[in-house]
Design an enzyme around this catalytic site. Structure first.
Site, mmCIF file in Angstrom:
data_model
loop_
_atom_site.group_PDB
_atom_site.id
_atom_site.type_symbol
_atom_site.label_atom_id
_atom_site.label_comp_id
_atom_site.label_asym_id
_atom_site.label_seq_id
_atom_site.Cartn_x
_atom_site.Cartn_y
_atom_site.Cartn_z
ATOM 1 C CD1 TRP A 156 4.875 2.763 -4.685
ATOM 2 C CD2 TRP A 156 4.197 2.562 -6.632
ATOM 3 N NE1 TRP A 156 5.985 2.709 -5.370
ATOM 4 C CE2 TRP A 156 5.575 2.713 -6.759
ATOM 5 C CE3 TRP A 156 3.620 2.537 -8.015
ATOM 6 C CZ2 TRP A 156 6.343 2.415 -7.866
ATOM 7 C CZ3 TRP A 156 4.188 2.486 -9.158
ATOM 8 C CH2 TRP A 156 5.718 2.155 -9.072
ATOM 9 N N GLY A 168 0.807 -1.178 0.083
ATOM 10 C CA GLY A 168 -0.060 0.029 -0.139
ATOM 11 C C GLY A 168 0.768 1.353 0.078
ATOM 12 C CG ASP A 222 -2.614 -6.692 -4.254
ATOM 13 O OD1 ASP A 222 -1.714 -6.148 -4.633
ATOM 14 O OD2 ASP A 222 -2.650 -7.885 -4.025
ATOM 15 C CG ASP A 280 6.670 -1.096 -7.003
ATOM 16 O OD1 ASP A 280 7.443 -1.175 -7.642
ATOM 17 O OD2 ASP A 280 6.699 -1.182 -5.734
ATOM 18 C CG ASP A 314 -6.439 -11.950 -11.998
ATOM 19 O OD1 ASP A 314 -5.769 -10.786 -12.648
ATOM 20 O OD2 ASP A 314 -6.298 -13.016 -12.358
ATOM 21 C CE LYS A 329 8.747 -3.668 -9.292
ATOM 22 N NZ LYS A 329 8.945 -4.064 -7.924
#
Length: 242
Positions: free
Chosen positions: A87, A85, A113, A153, A129, A193
């Site tokens: 970000w 959490g 998530d 991320d 998802d 990322k």
């Protein structure tokens, strides 16, 4: 406000930094000892505890936003793979999701998530998802429209094989990019990322077709021995009609 650099003496009393050493307990691997020692002495880990963030990764998005300014008051943000959490916490503060600043603009932050994430004031968090067929429709429904920022991320579970891990995270990043194209409003930003490794050409080509500018960045808080870097795609051109 620019991110405050971690570390340094703030007491004004000339105290010196102390390096914490960890004794190797019976049965503990040397690698575990070194990891724990690094964590205890990492200035970003220390800063995260001080500033109330859930991990040092918060400073990566802070530094990226300091440079590119995409988390602006009033923005609608989707954080993919938001656990734990950090970000999301940064986004809440910077887009004024709690409406606790004088600015009249109040942003929206949506965390997504696969696992349950502890609540974050100012954010709406869902277990979902994002690869599901109707995930984009659900997200737009929760947002009440399109997003201004999609950020990720996420990292695939490590296999221990560098090239395999690189391909997995590139695949995950590509999926996140296609998801962003489905939910972003025109002019929006995608941040994700990736790992260095030479297999990201397809990802970059796809981003260049759909965004006006695409860049690779390694923020200062990303460890020098890490192969991670971040792709920033700004100025979403919009979905083609038909």
């Amino acid at each position: 406000m620019p991110t405050k650099k971690p570390g340094g003496n703030t007491s004004g009393r000339g105290t010196r930094d102390l390096h914490v050493k960890v004794k190797t307990a019976k049965g503990r691997k040397i690698s575990s000892k070194l990891w724990l020692e690094r964590q205890l002495n990492d200035p970003y880990v220390i800063a995260a505890r001080r500033d109330g963030y859930r991990g040092r990764a918060a400073y990566k998005i802070l530094e990226l936003d300091d440079k590119f300014r995409f988390l602006v008051p009033g923005a609608r943000v989707v954080d993919l793979g938001c656990a734990p959490g950090g970000w999301t916490q940064v986004a809440v503060r910077r887009v004024n999701a709690l409406a606790d600043r004088k600015s009249k603009l109040q942003g929206t932050v949506l965390g997504i998530d696969l696992q349950v994430v502890d609540p974050i004031p100012g954010a709406e968090i869902h277990v979902l998802d994002f690869l599901e067929e109707d995930a984009d429709a659900k997200v737009k429904g929760w947002l009440g429209g399109q997003a201004d920022v999609v950020m990720s991320d996420m990292a695939a579970s490590s296999s221990g094989h560098k090239q395999t891990d690189h391909l997995r995270i590139i695949g995950l990043c590509e999926a996140a990019a296609y998801f962003a194209i489905d939910v972003l409003d025109e002019g929006g930003t995608f941040v994700a990322k990736v790992l260095q490794g030479g297999a990201e050409n397809d990802l970059l080509n796809m981003l260049k077709k759909n965004f006006t500018k695409t860049m690779h960045v390694k923020p200062p808080s990303s460890r020098s021995d890490s192969s991670e870097k971040f792709v920033i795609a700004t100025g979403f051109k919009g979905r083609a009609e038909g």
